[in-house]
Design a protein around this motif. Structure first.
Motif, PDB file in Angstrom:
ATOM      1  N   ASP A  57       0.674  -1.354  -0.036  1.00  0.00           N
ATOM      2  CA  ASP A  57      -0.221   0.077   0.042  1.00  0.00           C
ATOM      3  C   ASP A  57       0.625   1.257   0.130  1.00  0.00           C
ATOM      4  O   ASP A  57       0.195   2.312   0.087  1.00  0.00           O
ATOM      5  CB  ASP A  57      -0.881   0.096   1.204  1.00  0.00           C
ATOM      6  CG  ASP A  57      -1.803  -1.040   1.200  1.00  0.00           C
ATOM      7  OD1 ASP A  57      -2.011  -1.766   0.188  1.00  0.00           O
ATOM      8  OD2 ASP A  57      -2.594  -1.471   2.141  1.00  0.00           O
ATOM      9  N   ARG A  58       2.050   0.904  -0.204  1.00  0.00           N
ATOM     10  CA  ARG A  58       3.050   2.370  -0.171  1.00  0.00           C
ATOM     11  C   ARG A  58       2.868   2.991   1.061  1.00  0.00           C
ATOM     12  O   ARG A  58       2.861   4.386   0.930  1.00  0.00           O
ATOM     13  CB  ARG A  58       3.082   2.856  -1.354  1.00  0.00           C
ATOM     14  CG  ARG A  58       3.208   2.219  -2.782  1.00  0.00           C
ATOM     15  CD  ARG A  58       4.617   1.699  -2.711  1.00  0.00           C
ATOM     16  NE  ARG A  58       4.766   1.100  -4.171  1.00  0.00           N
ATOM     17  CZ  ARG A  58       4.520  -0.305  -4.512  1.00  0.00           C
ATOM     18  NH1 ARG A  58       3.913  -0.914  -3.638  1.00  0.00           N
ATOM     19  NH2 ARG A  58       4.888  -0.334  -5.601  1.00  0.00           N
ATOM     20  N   VAL A  59       2.806   2.509   2.346  1.00  0.00           N
ATOM     21  CA  VAL A  59       2.729   3.234   3.587  1.00  0.00           C
ATOM     22  C   VAL A  59       4.218   3.437   3.923  1.00  0.00           C
ATOM     23  O   VAL A  59       4.836   2.318   4.322  1.00  0.00           O
ATOM     24  CB  VAL A  59       1.840   2.518   4.426  1.00  0.00           C
ATOM     25  CG1 VAL A  59       1.740   2.974   5.888  1.00  0.00           C
ATOM     26  CG2 VAL A  59       0.371   2.275   4.178  1.00  0.00           C
ATOM     27  N   ALA A  60       4.515   4.522   4.054  1.00  0.00           N
ATOM     28  CA  ALA A  60       6.007   4.858   4.292  1.00  0.00           C
ATOM     29  C   ALA A  60       6.312   4.647   5.854  1.00  0.00           C
ATOM     30  O   ALA A  60       5.498   5.183   6.660  1.00  0.00           O
ATOM     31  CB  ALA A  60       6.247   6.179   3.896  1.00  0.00           C
ATOM     32  N   TYR A  61       7.501   4.120   6.056  1.00  0.00           N
ATOM     33  CA  TYR A  61       7.785   4.266   7.535  1.00  0.00           C
ATOM     34  C   TYR A  61       9.194   4.328   7.351  1.00  0.00           C
ATOM     35  O   TYR A  61       9.906   4.057   6.547  1.00  0.00           O
ATOM     36  CB  TYR A  61       7.449   2.908   8.262  1.00  0.00           C
ATOM     37  CG  TYR A  61       7.882   1.760   7.812  1.00  0.00           C
ATOM     38  CD1 TYR A  61       9.045   0.916   7.903  1.00  0.00           C
ATOM     39  CD2 TYR A  61       7.073   0.895   6.848  1.00  0.00           C
ATOM     40  CE1 TYR A  61       9.659  -0.286   7.546  1.00  0.00           C
ATOM     41  CE2 TYR A  61       7.715  -0.168   6.216  1.00  0.00           C
ATOM     42  CZ  TYR A  61       8.817  -0.775   6.639  1.00  0.00           C
ATOM     43  OH  TYR A  61       9.177  -1.916   6.141  1.00  0.00           O
ATOM     44  N   PRO A  62      10.224   4.758   8.752  1.00  0.00           N
ATOM     45  CA  PRO A  62      11.342   5.061   8.591  1.00  0.00           C
ATOM     46  C   PRO A  62      12.517   3.993   8.373  1.00  0.00           C
ATOM     47  O   PRO A  62      12.179   2.884   8.555  1.00  0.00           O
ATOM     48  CB  PRO A  62      11.979   5.663   9.910  1.00  0.00           C
ATOM     49  CG  PRO A  62      10.595   5.876  10.711  1.00  0.00           C
ATOM     50  CD  PRO A  62       9.241   5.128   9.822  1.00  0.00           C
ATOM     51  N   GLN A  63      13.572   4.199   7.607  1.00  0.00           N
ATOM     52  CA  GLN A  63      14.428   3.354   7.163  1.00  0.00           C
ATOM     53  C   GLN A  63      15.136   2.418   8.612  1.00  0.00           C
ATOM     54  O   GLN A  63      15.697   1.601   8.249  1.00  0.00           O
ATOM     55  CB  GLN A  63      15.463   3.640   5.946  1.00  0.00           C
ATOM     56  CG  GLN A  63      16.310   2.819   5.496  1.00  0.00           C
ATOM     57  CD  GLN A  63      16.967   3.433   4.317  1.00  0.00           C
ATOM     58  OE1 GLN A  63      16.496   4.255   3.595  1.00  0.00           O
ATOM     59  NE2 GLN A  63      18.139   2.672   3.969  1.00  0.00           N
ATOM     60  N   ASN A  64      15.118   3.253   9.560  1.00  0.00           N
ATOM     61  CA  ASN A  64      15.769   2.606  10.495  1.00  0.00           C
ATOM     62  C   ASN A  64      15.157   1.843  11.564  1.00  0.00           C
ATOM     63  O   ASN A  64      15.405   1.543  12.394  1.00  0.00           O
ATOM     64  CB  ASN A  64      16.424   3.852  11.454  1.00  0.00           C
ATOM     65  CG  ASN A  64      15.175   4.766  12.420  1.00  0.00           C
ATOM     66  OD1 ASN A  64      13.965   4.486  12.060  1.00  0.00           O
ATOM     67  ND2 ASN A  64      15.783   5.264  13.384  1.00  0.00           N
ATOM     68  N   VAL A  65      13.941   1.547  10.972  1.00  0.00           N
ATOM     69  CA  VAL A  65      13.032   0.233  11.861  1.00  0.00           C
ATOM     70  C   VAL A  65      13.653  -0.947  11.239  1.00  0.00           C
ATOM     71  O   VAL A  65      13.637  -1.420  10.143  1.00  0.00           O
ATOM     72  CB  VAL A  65      11.606   0.510  11.379  1.00  0.00           C
ATOM     73  CG1 VAL A  65      10.921  -0.473  11.964  1.00  0.00           C
ATOM     74  CG2 VAL A  65      11.208   1.850  11.763  1.00  0.00           C
ATOM     75  N   ARG A  66      14.202  -1.688  12.050  1.00  0.00           N
ATOM     76  CA  ARG A  66      14.956  -2.943  11.741  1.00  0.00           C
ATOM     77  C   ARG A  66      13.789  -4.189  12.309  1.00  0.00           C
ATOM     78  O   ARG A  66      13.501  -4.149  13.283  1.00  0.00           O
ATOM     79  CB  ARG A  66      16.228  -3.379  12.752  1.00  0.00           C
ATOM     80  CG  ARG A  66      17.163  -2.377  12.238  1.00  0.00           C
ATOM     81  CD  ARG A  66      17.678  -2.319  10.961  1.00  0.00           C
ATOM     82  NE  ARG A  66      17.931  -1.045  10.232  1.00  0.00           N
ATOM     83  CZ  ARG A  66      19.086  -1.041   9.250  1.00  0.00           C
ATOM     84  NH1 ARG A  66      19.896  -2.350   9.201  1.00  0.00           N
ATOM     85  NH2 ARG A  66      19.392  -0.007   8.741  1.00  0.00           N
ATOM     86  N   ILE A  67      13.405  -4.836  11.456  1.00  0.00           N
ATOM     87  CA  ILE A  67      12.240  -5.773  11.467  1.00  0.00           C
ATOM     88  C   ILE A  67      12.886  -7.316  11.618  1.00  0.00           C
ATOM     89  O   ILE A  67      13.544  -7.612  10.564  1.00  0.00           O
ATOM     90  CB  ILE A  67      11.077  -5.690  10.320  1.00  0.00           C
ATOM     91  CG1 ILE A  67      10.644  -4.455  10.321  1.00  0.00           C
ATOM     92  CG2 ILE A  67      10.217  -6.823  10.462  1.00  0.00           C
ATOM     93  CD1 ILE A  67       9.759  -3.846   9.212  1.00  0.00           C
ATOM     94  N   ILE A  68      12.445  -7.980  12.672  1.00  0.00           N
ATOM     95  CA  ILE A  68      12.682  -9.487  13.013  1.00  0.00           C
ATOM     96  C   ILE A  68      11.421 -10.206  12.921  1.00  0.00           C
ATOM     97  O   ILE A  68      10.734  -9.547  13.704  1.00  0.00           O
ATOM     98  CB  ILE A  68      13.580  -9.522  13.911  1.00  0.00           C
ATOM     99  CG1 ILE A  68      14.998  -8.791  13.449  1.00  0.00           C
ATOM    100  CG2 ILE A  68      13.769 -11.019  14.162  1.00  0.00           C
ATOM    101  CD1 ILE A  68      16.147  -9.119  14.955  1.00  0.00           C
ATOM    102  N   ARG A  69      11.289 -11.102  12.251  1.00  0.00           N
ATOM    103  CA  ARG A  69      10.219 -12.024  12.239  1.00  0.00           C
ATOM    104  C   ARG A  69      10.269 -12.956  13.446  1.00  0.00           C
ATOM    105  O   ARG A  69      11.031 -13.700  13.488  1.00  0.00           O
ATOM    106  CB  ARG A  69      10.053 -12.505  10.891  1.00  0.00           C
ATOM    107  CG  ARG A  69       8.541 -13.361  10.522  1.00  0.00           C
ATOM    108  CD  ARG A  69       8.978 -13.656   9.164  1.00  0.00           C
ATOM    109  NE  ARG A  69       7.601 -14.459   8.729  1.00  0.00           N
ATOM    110  CZ  ARG A  69       7.831 -16.052   8.368  1.00  0.00           C
ATOM    111  NH1 ARG A  69       8.838 -16.449   8.364  1.00  0.00           N
ATOM    112  NH2 ARG A  69       6.596 -16.515   7.829  1.00  0.00           N
ATOM    113  N   VAL A  70       9.370 -12.866  14.289  1.00  0.00           N
ATOM    114  CA  VAL A  70       9.248 -13.899  15.338  1.00  0.00           C
ATOM    115  C   VAL A  70       8.016 -14.841  15.154  1.00  0.00           C
ATOM    116  O   VAL A  70       6.928 -14.574  14.704  1.00  0.00           O
ATOM    117  CB  VAL A  70       9.391 -13.323  16.704  1.00  0.00           C
ATOM    118  CG1 VAL A  70      10.687 -12.634  16.826  1.00  0.00           C
ATOM    119  CG2 VAL A  70       8.184 -12.467  16.945  1.00  0.00           C
ATOM    120  N   PRO A  71       8.116 -16.052  15.816  1.00  0.00           N
ATOM    121  CA  PRO A  71       6.976 -17.192  15.500  1.00  0.00           C
ATOM    122  C   PRO A  71       5.818 -16.543  16.308  1.00  0.00           C
ATOM    123  O   PRO A  71       4.453 -16.710  15.931  1.00  0.00           O
ATOM    124  CB  PRO A  71       7.538 -18.265  16.279  1.00  0.00           C
ATOM    125  CG  PRO A  71       9.009 -18.115  16.566  1.00  0.00           C
ATOM    126  CD  PRO A  71       9.294 -16.812  16.332  1.00  0.00           C
TER     127      PRO A  71
END
Lengths: 321, 702, 163, 287
Positions: free
Chosen positions: B605-619
């Motif tokens: 949806d091209r919803v912008a968020y800052p590049q310094n957000v580091r995402i880790i996928r957890v169960p």
């Protein structure tokens, strides 16, 4: 063959660890038979200069108790490191920071203010605090620097093994000494006790139900704990599941829950954080507000969950002070 | 270690930098369309589209997924972020314990069916038709279960025999089934493909029988069998074709032995047996709730108060000729003191009994008092018919039943009219609910939650074939009518046939594994498993590999990290975080079932968020250890966001509540340690709530 | 407290026999009629659902003697929405008819009956009206329509109304 | 196009302006009306007393039109419902037999339609629009359908009983704006007037209040009973709720006639109790 040289040293600690050595009772004679003690400030009159005069690595093993909190302690442990083949943090303070390590929720300034001014028994209207140097008519007097942060021994110097406990139980000390004398040592960095948590040997573990479900947290001072039952099953915080065993369950046998002086088990870095993660899993409440209430019912959580291990935790100390 | 990077249609061009020794970087166009040979013990970083897409394409790999498409390309973040994500993934994978492939041989291609009611009979005949040997174990002396106790099956009004007898016939036509009546399961061991079931057969008393019936004629003991009278020695026209003695009521007077044309023994002993099977089908059917516990309705205390089953059997056997009847619905259902739930079919049963009685006695007055009428599907027509036949429906749950002048009186408020009513009647019928047969599930080691075997009664999952060799059919897990029971039975049979089609089953999903050298058997983990997969076997913590769903909650609970989730071990996650998070970053640990998908949605949806957000996928948000949050903060993270499913919507039942408790405790500690406690947030983020995710991280970034 | 011993079990069967009351038994009490009702919106004393349910329970006296039975505006808002397809307004009308039969005819209807009997219409047409019509160019109308009396006699309704 | 015009009780005596405008606008559209000699009350007032009596009275009226072989046009919503109901009931053999016994004959099949429905279905919006000489674009009006215009739908099968639109289209055809407003299908309260006047006035007030909120120039009615509630009882509502409405209530043919450019006498504005002076000034007509 000459007897191996041994040093004992005392940093920021209560002195209980020294007592523990004395607690060896008649066994101490065996130790004295087997080794040659070359430094033991609490009991014998060796001086720093004597150590400095020794050749590097000439001491077989230095047992150092207490955390590192002053400049002097830092100097001495660095010196001993140089002179010793093995350095063993002796007891919880050297191992994890110990109770003196709880000072890490404050800084030097706050500690001095409390100790030299704010306590009720102190009269210090001018606010005079200890200084590293003081000019007197007799010349300049110096005191070692008091650091902001209490450190564990291994945060100051490299260490070889750890003897855990507040204080280390005599049996464990004897085992360690024997192992050193016989050269039967585990891999470097090991804690000289078992790898499993206290529950392994705790008599009360059998009474623990399959599903632990805490609906409120009780303080040991407010309830009479059932001497047969698992503390956690009763809603009393016991750090036994997160603490290395081998201590002989002295506290449990006195109907007091474990406070974690043996430190975390092998894989765990941050004992307090790990235990909190575990504890949260057994809180059997779904309502967010209720969860908040339970979390807030713990008085002094740092003092409870990090009683012995704040300097060795991931965050080590309070930030911004 | 291999790092497979998708160029994302040329949009990703990685710099030629070294990722460390023994790490091979490969760049591919259209990674997803290629077939890769990956060795079982090989570790791979797969950098391309979202792991939700990619993980299905690399089922056998011990893999770490880097979401280049949704987290870098679509949000328009820089190539340096791609590189950061990949290096962090490499750092993690170095410490990852590989996911093992578990193999379970299907040793015995035979099935044990527990329960000889309509569902068990249907499963057996369907399996037998497929050439599979079945052993049926029925507790009662005769097959047929609840259906055999009934007169008619509604809504159509079919006599019970029209449905049941052909089913039994079908089953008996195949010689692959063995049937034990008067038998009960005493123990079960083993796992999928290899179960051993021990059973005990109780004595029947009748050994040879010509069906002359003289025994019943002379038997002096009259037994009220759920509303219908019979003797202590009796016969039901289902199967087997032999009389049986009900030793619970038999006085052992010996009259039957004297007249018997065949052979009766009053001293027969039971037999114990062991049977092996590859799969077990539980078809234990309904257990009626003991409605005597609803004391205000006076069952067993007042004459004329009876259950629906007793009413049906008494009316159809001519014992009862009622003039005025009140049916009380939800007797002990949807009640905090009794059954918390709706048993689904009791409304139907009540309607059926009402129809049965108005058909027989046109002048009878019938009142049905119900909180709600839940007449789904074709039962609505029955409900309509009954209203038009003059049955009075009262909305409201009666408060009590009592006796006045020799009559029963039901007191209730009618919500339709807001009037307090007293209805005098000669008969009060209590329509009660049902419970699952917990005994059998206990013997099978299936854990129960809220009275129900977990997983089986997870409405959105359906019959999940779990634990993978145990299946259910019919009303064993939740009340079902005949039609539902039959459909369910066929489904169970189909599942067994599917299972037996293989010689072994392989499972690749990450499991929790316990390191016995570290485990102190402190039991903290047992209760936290949402699937009951953890138990103590021979004084050790045992994770049932067929039950573990890989949520990681036990691993995070374990105070010693003795239990670890494969592919998600704490050391690996710790190095992942330390490699990924830098000063001023925000770490987002997001549940793979909800919040993580919101980040994918943000990309689409091209919803912008800052590049310094580091995402880790957890169960699961419940699989986030406080230590890992500490790791991020120690590394200088500005904030840590834990994103989970909404309360009560956790994929793993209660994982998000565990996360909530951790967050609460953590925030208090952080406050004391001089951190801004708001730097750690747990938020419920639905899978499409991209905007919510973006606004939270933007707020945290301020 | 209502003791259903005193209820009239035949009441509902009686209503069913009346024009418009045939579908009474279909009611399952959803109360959509009451929710749709404009009269109920302004005055809670009138509730079609309650009238129907009381009828089904056989509480004849309570239903027929209620002044609120006559509040139905016959607007058919309920009829359109009844999920059971009951023409609710007609059903209420059937209950009204039954009430009249049982001697519960409101005075207003008696007046209307008398006018219809006398004139065949509700308003008296006076010469003044006829003149006014003429002035406006409107055609003349009958002052009375006696044929209506034939109908009233045929159904014998007078006896019922005047009971 | 020729129809039998059923006047009922109220219109010929109390709402002559409705009849007058209806006849004149119809004439302008080329519609002829035949008088129904001997027609009585529709029967509706007797319905609550005895449904059969009311149906028989209605059936008798139908037989008059049947003899003329003309379809019936009604001006009152209740008359429409009553006659339509009887028309349906005539399918019932036992009822038909009773009619025969009373000597009613039905030589021709006739239909019953409200005047407005006739305009919508038989004339059509296009033709009406074409006849508009003076579009009333300055007006914002509230179209009030009244209950029995489209309900019960099983009798009519016309318009949408939940979202009616035909009358709005007809109002719009005059060039006026038909205001969109809530509770469009709300009953005027006329039927409870005889039972509880306060309640009836409260019901009528509801829509008067809406008209005020919407700043409507007039309420457009198609039923004499509704007009009684909104116009004749307007003063009572004003008193009861301590407000001022001064809302003109026009019959639709009056509005239509105005747009056709008919003479003000031909649509009978002087009979309107609430004088539409401001309204007429707005559209440039005299008052």
């Amino acid at each position: 063959m000459a007897k191996p040289l041994v040093a004992f040293y005392w940093c920021a600690s209560c002195g209980g660890c020294e007592e523990a050595v004395v607690d060896l009772a008649e066994d101490i004679l065996k130790v004295v038979d087997a080794v040659d003690i070359r430094l033991w400030p609490v009991a014998m009159d060796f001086k720093r200069a004597d150590v400095e005069a020794m050749e590097d690595k000439s001491i077989a093993v230095s047992f150092i108790n207490g955390a590192v909190r002053t400049e002097e302690q830092e100097e001495m442990v660095k010196l001993l490191r140089k002179k010793s083949q093995l350095v063993i943090p002796f007891g919880a303070c050297a191992h994890l920071g110990g109770i003196p390590g709880l000072a890490n929720i404050a800084n030097k300034k706050e500690i001095f203010e409390t100790a030299y001014k704010l306590t009720r028994s102190t009269q210090n209207p001018k606010g005079i605090y200890p200084q590293t140097t003081t000019d007197t008519p007799y010349g300049k007097l110096t005191l070692p620097e008091f650091f902001d942060t209490v450190k564990t021994l291994d945060q100051t110097i490299e260490v070889d093994y750890y003897l855990p406990g507040c204080a280390p139980p005599p049996e464990l000390i004897m085992q360690a000494v024997t192992a050193i004398l016989e050269g039967k040592l585990p891999p470097k960095g090991s804690v000289l006790t078992v790898d499993k948590a206290l529950c392994e040997t705790c008599e009360r573990n059998k009474s623990k139900p399959d599903t632990l479900a805490i609906k409120d947290i009780k303080r040991i001072s407010h309830v009479i704990a059932d001497p047969e039952k698992c503390f956690l099953a009763e809603g009393i915080i016991c750090l036994g599941p997160a603490t290395r065993g081998g201590c002989g369950e002295r506290c449990i046998n006195a109907n007091m829950p474990c406070r974690g002086c043996f430190g975390p088990t092998k894989e765990v870095k941050d004992m307090g954080a790990k235990f909190l993660s575990s504890l949260a899993s057994i809180i059997d409440v779904d309502d967010e507000k209720e969860i908040e209430k339970i979390a807030e019912s713990v008085i002094d959580p740092i003092g409870l969950f990090y009683m012995y291990s704040l300097p060795s935790s991931i965050l080590k100390r309070k930030q911004g002070v | 270690m291999r790092v497979l990077v998708c160029t994302c249609k040329g949009k990703i061009q990685l710099p030629k930098k070294d990722l460390g020794p023994n790490v091979i970087l490969e760049q591919h166009d259209d990674l997803c369309k290629k077939k890769f040979q990956i060795k079982p013990d090989e570790k791979v970083v797969i950098a391309g589209c979202s792991p939700t897409v990619m993980e299905g394409l690399f089922p056998h790999a011990t893999a770490e997924y880097v979401n280049l498409h949704e987290h870098v390309v679509l949000p328009g973040h820089g190539i340096e972020k791609a590189w950061d994500l990949i290096t962090a993934a490499v750092a993690k994978l170095e410490h990852v314990t590989p996911v093992t492939t578990r193999v379970f041989p299907i040793k015995h291609k035979e099935v044990i069916v527990i329960g000889g009611g309509i569902a068990g009979i249907e499963v057996t005949s369907q399996l037998a038709r497929n050439g599979i040997t079945v052993t049926m174990i029925e507790q009662k002396p005769f097959l047929g279960g609840t259906v055999a106790q009934l007169d008619r099956l509604y809504p159509e009004g079919t006599p019970y025999g029209h449905t049941l007898m052909p089913q039994i016939g079908n089953m008996l036509q195949n010689d692959t089934s063995r049937i034990y009546t008067n038998a009960e399961v005493t123990g079960v061991t083993g796992t999928v493909g290899n179960y051993t079931v021990s059973l005990h057969t109780h004595p029947r008393g009748v050994i040879e029988c010509t069906n002359c019936g003289k025994c019943a004629d002379v038997c002096p003991v009259e037994v009220d069998d759920a509303g219908k009278m019979r003797k202590a020695i009796y016969y039901e026209p289902t199967y087997p074709d032999i009389y049986a003695i009900d030793f619970d009521t038999c006085t052992r007077c010996g009259e039957c032995v004297k007249v018997c044309e065949g052979k009766i023994s009053l001293d027969e002993k039971g037999i114990d047996k062991e049977i092996q099977a590859g799969a077990i089908v539980v078809a234990t059917g309904l257990a009626w709730y003991d409605v005597a516990r609803v004391e205000e309705y006076g069952y067993k205390r007042l004459d004329g108060v009876m259950t629906t089953l007793e009413f049906e059997r008494a009316v159809t056997s001519g014992r009862l000729n009622p003039k005025k009847i009140v049916f009380i619905y939800c007797a002990g259902s949807r009640d905090s003191k009794h059954l918390l739930y709706c048993s689904k079919i009791c409304c139907f049963l009540g309607l059926k009994e009402a129809k049965l009685v108005v058909d027989r006695f046109p002048d009878v007055q019938v009142y049905i008092a119900a909180m709600d009428m839940r007449s789904s599907g074709t039962f609505e027509y029955l409900y309509n018919t009954l209203r038009e036949r003059g049955v009075s429906f009262i909305k409201g749950k009666p408060s009590e039943v009592f006796q006045r002048n020799g009559n029963l009186v039901v007191r209730t408020e009618d919500l339709y009219t807001n009037e307090l009513l007293e209805i005098e009647a000669d008969t009060v019928v209590l329509s009660s609910g049902f419970t699952p047969d917990t005994q059998t599930f206990n013997k099978l080691g299936v854990r129960l939650e809220h009275d129900f075997p977990i997983l089986f009664e997870n409405a959105s999952l359906g019959n999940m074939e779990l634990p993978r060799g145990i299946f259910t059919a019919g009303a064993a897990t939740f009340p079902a009518g005949v039609r539902d029971a039959l459909i369910d039975a066929r489904k169970a049979a189909f599942s067994v046939v599917n299972l037996f089609h293989q010689d072994k089953i392989e499972m690749q999903q990450p499991n929790a594994v316990v390191n016995e050298d570290l485990c102190s058997v402190c039991r903290m983990c047992i209760g936290t498993c949402p699937y009951g997969a953890i138990s103590i076997v021979e004084d050790k913590i045992h994770v049932d590999e067929t039950l573990c769903m890989g949520c990681g909650i036990c691993a995070i609970t374990c105070p010693s990290y003795a239990s670890q989730l494969e592919g998600f071990n704490p050391a690996a996650l710790s190095s992942h975080i330390r490699a990924l998070v830098r000063q001023g970053d925000i770490l987002a640990l997001l549940c793979k079932w909800s919040a993580y998908n919101a980040t994918d949605r943000a990309a689409y949806d091209r919803v912008a968020y800052p590049q310094n957000v580091r995402i880790i996928r957890v169960p699961c948000s419940g699989a986030v250890d406080i230590s890992h949050v500490m790791d991020a903060l120690q590394n200088g993270a500005k904030g840590v966001l834990i994103g989970g499913c909404y309360p009560n919507a956790c994929h793993y039942a209660r994982g998000n509540f565990r996360a909530k408790a951790r967050e609460q405790i953590l925030r208090i500690n952080l406050d004391l340690l001089g951190f801004n406690k708001n730097s750690v947030r747990l938020e419920w983020i639905g899978k499409d709530e991209a905007r919510k995710f973006a606004s939270i991280v933007k707020e945290m970034n301020k | 407290m209502i003791d259903l011993k005193n209820a009239d079990v035949n009441f509902k069967w009686e209503i069913i026999k009346h024009e418009g009351g045939e579908q009474l038994l279909k009611c399952f009490g959803c109360s959509d009629c009451a929710a749709s009702c404009p009269v109920r919106y302004f005055d809670e004393r009138y509730n079609p659902r309650k009238i129907i349910r009381l009828t089904l329970l056989g509480l004849k006296e309570q239903v027929l003697s209620s002044p609120f039975l006559w509040f139905c505006a016959h607007c058919h808002a309920c009829t359109e929405r009844c999920p059971q397809g009951i023409p609710v307004a007609e059903l209420i009308n059937a209950i009204k008819n039954y009430a009249v039969e049982n001697g519960f005819c409101p005075e207003g209807y008696k007046v209307q009956f008398d006018l219809l009997k006398k004139l065949g219409r509700l308003y008296e047409v006076e010469d003044f009206d006829l003149k006014k019509r003429q002035k406006l160019g409107l055609p003349p109308i009958d002052k009375t329509i006696p044929e209506v009396v034939k109908i009233l006699e045929y159904t014998g309704i007078e006896k019922v109304v005047k009971r | 196009m020729k129809y039998a015009l059923f006047l009922g009780c109220t219109v010929p005596v109390r709402a002559q302006h409705y009849e007058l405008s209806a006849r004149n606008t119809a004439h302008a559209l080329g519609i002829e009306f035949e008088e129904m000699s001997g027609a009585s009350c529709c029967g509706f007032p007797m319905k609550a007393v005895d449904a059969e009596t009311s149906l028989l009275i209605a059936a008798r009226n139908i037989s008059i039109a049947s003899a003329l072989n003309l379809n019936i046009i009604t001006l009152c919503n209740s008359c429409t419902a009553m006659l339509s109901d009887a028309q349906l009931e005539l399918q019932n053999n036992s009822f038909y037999r009773k009619c025969k016994e009373l000597g009613f004959a039905f030589p021709h099949d006739v239909t019953v339609k409200h005047y407005v429905r006739m305009l919508y279905e038989d004339i059509g919006i296009a033709k009406i629009k074409a006849a508009v000489k003076k579009p009333l674009s300055a007006l914002n009006v509230i179209a009030h359908y009244g209950c029995h215009y489209m309900r019960p739908s099983y009798l009519y099968g016309f318009d949408d009983p939940e979202v009616p639109h035909t009358f709005d289209e007809l109002v719009t055809a005059t060039g006026a704006t038909s205001v969109k407003y809530p509770d469009k299908k709300m009953c005027c309260g006329g039927s409870v007037l005889g039972v509880d006047e306060a309640l009836a006035v409260t019901m009528a007030n509801h829509k008067l209040q809406i008209a005020k909120t919407e700043a409507a120039d007039a309420l457009i009615s198609i039923c004499p009973f509704c007009t009684v509630m909104y116009e004749d009882n307007q003063r009572k509502a004003e008193e009861k709720f301590e407000t001022q409405y001064n809302l003109p209530v026009l019959y639709y043919p009056q509005l239509l006639g105005l747009s056709f450019g008919l003479d003000k006498n031909a649509v009978g504005f002087r009979f309107n109790r609430v004088r539409p002076t401001a309204l007429l000034a707005k559209v440039g007509g005299e008052s």
